[in-house]
Enzyme design. Structure first.
Site, PDB file in Angstrom:
ATOM      1  N   HIS A  37       7.968  57.809  17.354  1.00 13.82           N
ATOM      2  CA  HIS A  37       8.959  58.675  16.699  1.00 13.82           C
ATOM      3  C   HIS A  37       8.282  59.684  15.771  1.00 13.82           C
ATOM      4  CE1 HIS A  37      11.563  55.015  17.438  1.00 13.82           C
ATOM      5  NE2 HIS A  37      12.294  55.965  17.969  1.00 13.82           N
ATOM      6  N   GLU A 150       8.829  61.374  26.107  1.00 14.29           N
ATOM      7  CA  GLU A 150       8.768  61.289  27.561  1.00 14.29           C
ATOM      8  C   GLU A 150       8.829  59.850  28.061  1.00 14.29           C
ATOM      9  OE1 GLU A 150       5.308  63.520  28.720  1.00 14.29           O
ATOM     10  OE2 GLU A 150       6.405  65.430  28.676  1.00 14.29           O
TER      11      GLU A 150
END
EC number: 6.3.2.1
Length: 282
Positions: A37, A150
């Site tokens: 993150h 991704e």
């Protein structure tokens, strides 16, 4: 760093930034933040003048038998990490703020085709929940850029498709998967794994790599590659959900005419569902 919970306060700050001619990037999260993150936040800071990180455990994207109640919530720790990165706003709305009339009466966003199959097949309604909450966040923050990992490759493609189809003026940016030293993709759900299970979980990345090497070497027997990979996962103690070689941009089944692939995989280790993928160009 401003900590905002109410829509009115968020919109007021966004309006001020817009009037000052500042660009904005959004990083939507469900909290329990890790280095993956934080890499999204770093990318957002590179792209825009101001960065908004949302933390919202979205009930609409959880199925009936999924772990909404047990999903890890570490808000104080998350805020410290975001403050260290000099995030401009952390937006932490309540469920009532996002869905004031409840989920049953909530309008929703459905993205056809690309949201079907893979995680969409295993988790019916999941991407409807994702697309709906992300659309709301796009409307609230009005970002120039939005950063997504991704690792959740199908989710990334669903959101790109949604933004394009609905003419939302945002550039959706995919950020490379962050991995443990072992190769295991960083995930909030890794916290559910024991140390022994974490060792077993590394098989997912190894099997993905083996398949990628086969593709690069010219092997186009996709069905056999997929079946061999599933068997390898089972031998390592994982229960495959799916293992599929797809066209990278459309997520349709790969064909002999393709040269840009994504290998998508999900598997259970005990009760924990792991997902990962690798992009391959040949």
């Amino acid at each position: 760093m401003q900590s905002i919970t109410e829509i009115k306060s968020l919109r007021s700050q966004i309006k001020a930034w817009r009037q000052a001619g500042l660009s904005i990037a959004l990083v939507p999260t469900m909290g329990n933040l890790h280095l993956g993150h934080f890499s999204l936040v770093e990318k957002a800071k590179m792209m825009a003048d101001k960065v908004v990180v949302s933390i919202f455990v979205n009930p609409m994207q959880f199925g009936a038998n999924e772990d909404l109640d047990n999903y890890p919530r570490t808000l104080d720790e998350d805020k410290r990490g975001l403050a260290d990165l000099e995030t401009d706003i952390v937006f932490t709305p309540s469920v009532e703020t996002i869905y004031p009339n409840g989920l049953a009466a909530q309008s929703f966003v459905d993205v056809p085709d690309i949201s079907l199959g893979y995680c969409g097949g295993s988790r019916p309604g999941h991407f409807r929940g994702v697309a709906t909450v992300v659309t709301k966040l796009f409307n609230l923050v009005q970002p120039d850029y939005a950063c997504f990992g991704e690792k959740d490759f199908q989710q990334l493609q669903v959101i790109k498709t949604m933004a394009r189809d609905l003419s939302i003026p945002v550039e959706v940016i995919g950020v490379s998967t962050m991995r443990e030293v072992s190769g295991l993709a960083m995930s909030s759900r890794n916290g559910y794994l024991s140390n022994e299970q974490k060792d077993s979980a590394t098989a997912l990345f190894k099997v993905l790599n083996n398949c990628a090497e086969q593709l690069k070497s010219g092997n186009t027997d996709f069905a056999t590659l997929e079946e061999t990979a599933k068997q390898s996962l089972q031998q390592a103690g994982l229960k495959p959900d799916y293992f599929s070689i797809a066209q990278r941009d459309t997520l349709k089944a790969a064909t002999l005419d393709d040269n840009k692939f994504v290998i998508l995989a999900a598997a259970y280790l005990g009760s924990v569902r792991l997902i990962d993928n690798l992009q391959v160009e040949v």
